[in-house]
Design a protein around this motif. Sequence first.
Motif, PDB file in Angstrom:
ATOM      1  N   ARG A  69       0.821  -1.216   0.000  1.00 55.84           N
ATOM      2  CA  ARG A  69       0.000   0.000   0.000  1.00 55.84           C
ATOM      3  C   ARG A  69       0.851   1.260   0.000  1.00 55.84           C
ATOM      4  O   ARG A  69       0.487   2.259  -0.616  1.00 55.84           O
ATOM      5  CB  ARG A  69      -0.946   0.004   1.202  1.00 55.84           C
ATOM      6  CG  ARG A  69      -2.067  -1.014   1.085  1.00 55.84           C
ATOM      7  CD  ARG A  69      -3.093  -0.825   2.167  1.00 55.84           C
ATOM      8  NE  ARG A  69      -3.759   0.473   2.045  1.00 55.84           N
ATOM      9  CZ  ARG A  69      -4.583   0.968   2.966  1.00 55.84           C
ATOM     10  NH1 ARG A  69      -4.802   0.302   4.091  1.00 55.84           N
ATOM     11  NH2 ARG A  69      -5.142   2.140   2.793  1.00 55.84           N
ATOM     12  N   HIS A  95       1.020   4.009  -2.837  1.00 56.92           N
ATOM     13  CA  HIS A  95       1.521   5.332  -2.500  1.00 56.92           C
ATOM     14  C   HIS A  95       3.052   5.277  -2.401  1.00 56.92           C
ATOM     15  O   HIS A  95       3.619   4.264  -1.988  1.00 56.92           O
ATOM     16  CB  HIS A  95       0.947   5.815  -1.173  1.00 56.92           C
ATOM     17  CG  HIS A  95      -0.535   5.944  -1.172  1.00 56.92           C
ATOM     18  ND1 HIS A  95      -1.216   6.780  -2.018  1.00 56.92           N
ATOM     19  CD2 HIS A  95      -1.484   5.321  -0.405  1.00 56.92           C
ATOM     20  CE1 HIS A  95      -2.513   6.686  -1.782  1.00 56.92           C
ATOM     21  NE2 HIS A  95      -2.702   5.819  -0.816  1.00 56.92           N
ATOM     22  N   HIS A 121      -3.071   7.666  -6.891  1.00 51.02           N
ATOM     23  CA  HIS A 121      -2.243   7.446  -5.711  1.00 51.02           C
ATOM     24  C   HIS A 121      -1.387   8.686  -5.476  1.00 51.02           C
ATOM     25  O   HIS A 121      -1.256   9.554  -6.349  1.00 51.02           O
ATOM     26  CB  HIS A 121      -1.375   6.198  -5.871  1.00 51.02           C
ATOM     27  CG  HIS A 121      -0.267   6.339  -6.869  1.00 51.02           C
ATOM     28  ND1 HIS A 121       1.036   5.990  -6.611  1.00 51.02           N
ATOM     29  CD2 HIS A 121      -0.269   6.793  -8.145  1.00 51.02           C
ATOM     30  CE1 HIS A 121       1.782   6.210  -7.672  1.00 51.02           C
ATOM     31  NE2 HIS A 121       1.021   6.695  -8.619  1.00 51.02           N
ATOM     32  N   THR A 322      -4.674   6.005   6.298  1.00 49.10           N
ATOM     33  CA  THR A 322      -5.997   6.375   6.820  1.00 49.10           C
ATOM     34  C   THR A 322      -6.790   7.226   5.829  1.00 49.10           C
ATOM     35  O   THR A 322      -7.804   7.825   6.186  1.00 49.10           O
ATOM     36  CB  THR A 322      -5.858   7.128   8.155  1.00 49.10           C
ATOM     37  OG1 THR A 322      -5.020   8.276   7.979  1.00 49.10           O
ATOM     38  CG2 THR A 322      -5.253   6.229   9.210  1.00 49.10           C
ATOM     39  N   GLY A 323      -6.303   7.289   4.578  1.00 46.45           N
ATOM     40  CA  GLY A 323      -7.074   7.929   3.514  1.00 46.45           C
ATOM     41  C   GLY A 323      -6.925   9.425   3.395  1.00 46.45           C
ATOM     42  O   GLY A 323      -7.769  10.086   2.781  1.00 46.45           O
ATOM     43  N   SER A 324      -5.829   9.995   3.919  1.00 46.71           N
ATOM     44  CA  SER A 324      -5.665  11.453   3.894  1.00 46.71           C
ATOM     45  C   SER A 324      -4.920  11.968   2.665  1.00 46.71           C
ATOM     46  O   SER A 324      -4.714  13.172   2.547  1.00 46.71           O
ATOM     47  CB  SER A 324      -4.916  11.909   5.155  1.00 46.71           C
ATOM     48  OG  SER A 324      -5.646  11.602   6.311  1.00 46.71           O
ATOM     49  N   ARG A 326      -4.049  12.527  -1.580  1.00 48.10           N
ATOM     50  CA  ARG A 326      -4.747  12.899  -2.801  1.00 48.10           C
ATOM     51  C   ARG A 326      -3.917  12.429  -3.985  1.00 48.10           C
ATOM     52  O   ARG A 326      -2.681  12.379  -3.902  1.00 48.10           O
ATOM     53  CB  ARG A 326      -4.925  14.420  -2.916  1.00 48.10           C
ATOM     54  CG  ARG A 326      -5.731  15.058  -1.824  1.00 48.10           C
ATOM     55  CD  ARG A 326      -6.228  16.459  -2.239  1.00 48.10           C
ATOM     56  NE  ARG A 326      -5.192  17.303  -2.780  1.00 48.10           N
ATOM     57  CZ  ARG A 326      -4.389  18.092  -2.059  1.00 48.10           C
ATOM     58  NH1 ARG A 326      -4.472  18.086  -0.751  1.00 48.10           N
ATOM     59  NH2 ARG A 326      -3.492  18.873  -2.642  1.00 48.10           N
TER      60      ARG A 326
END
Length: 352
Positions: A69, A95, A121, A322-324, A326
């Motif tokens: 990830r 990422h 990502h 945690t999805g922060s 862009r």
Amino acid sequence: MTDEIWIIGATGRSGQTIAAQLAQRNRQAVLVGRDAGRLEAAAQQTGGQLLVSPSIVATAEKIRQQRPRVVINTVGPFTATAPLIIDACHDTGSHYIDLANDPDSLAAAFERQSRAAESEHSVITGAGFGVTATESIVVKLCAGRPAPLHVRVDMLPSMATAEGTAGEALVGSLLGSLQGRRISDGRLVPAPIGAEAMTLTLPDGTRATTAGMPLGELLAAHRASGAPSVVSASSAAPSSLPARTAVTALSTLMRWDWLRSVATRQLGRIHVKAKDAPRQHSWGHAVATWADGTTREGWLRLGEAQEFTGAVPAEIAQRLLTGSGRPGVFTPAALFGADIVTSCGGEHLMGS
């Protein structure tokens, strides 16, 4: 896709520091490197799985196969390693974070903006001390104001040196950064290394001299401020005439790829003695000047620079998981704002 964070170059000083910082955040990493024995020793300190990979090319293929990830790249020179790893992350949607701190590496990452956005990502380059510290100050200085005419950023790291060998990765990055640059009229142009020396009085009352050095802060500060004129400087830059002359001569020789390769191998074997940190704090500094004559100055006070360099990628990885993030290519403060540094132990000291 797994819930893994990979650290490429996990047996190096930066890799080990990042792994320790992740452990403090209750995250374990997959430690990636060439030497199984050294990986096992590193894992005893921080935990985590091991992945032996003989080369950056092989590591890129393993990323495509196993689809982590988040990938943190600590292996320089980043002009050589980053494109291979970023492209692999594009293919998987992983990422990507690196510690690049030279203009060429940052520029190469920014050129991948379109594909990063399409792959949905985040690519974060310059996630170490110099870029992150100084960029955060520039973001705060310029918030809500038009673009200044000129920005100068200074990095003043303080870190202890452990006894051991210099290492090819570090030496390769240093030898690849010997061509002086600054930004003039919005473009990267040649500039002498060690030029524009300045003695600064730090907020704690001590004094230090910085001088021009071609750092990734150039591009980060330019993008954060929009200033057409930017200078990056460091307390590690040669400021005396003999030292500047020697660096100029060396930079001419290092234009030959084969000679730079030989020098990297030989210098990487040099034994480095242990050395105490030169000052209590590390500092980032920036000054911005506007067309109306207004000047604003700011500082970032930190602890040991290496610990900060470990904390920034660990904090970014935590936020990405945690999805922060862009989609796109960013430097740390450009994506997460100036206060990313306060999550990593920094404190801004801003003038009026």
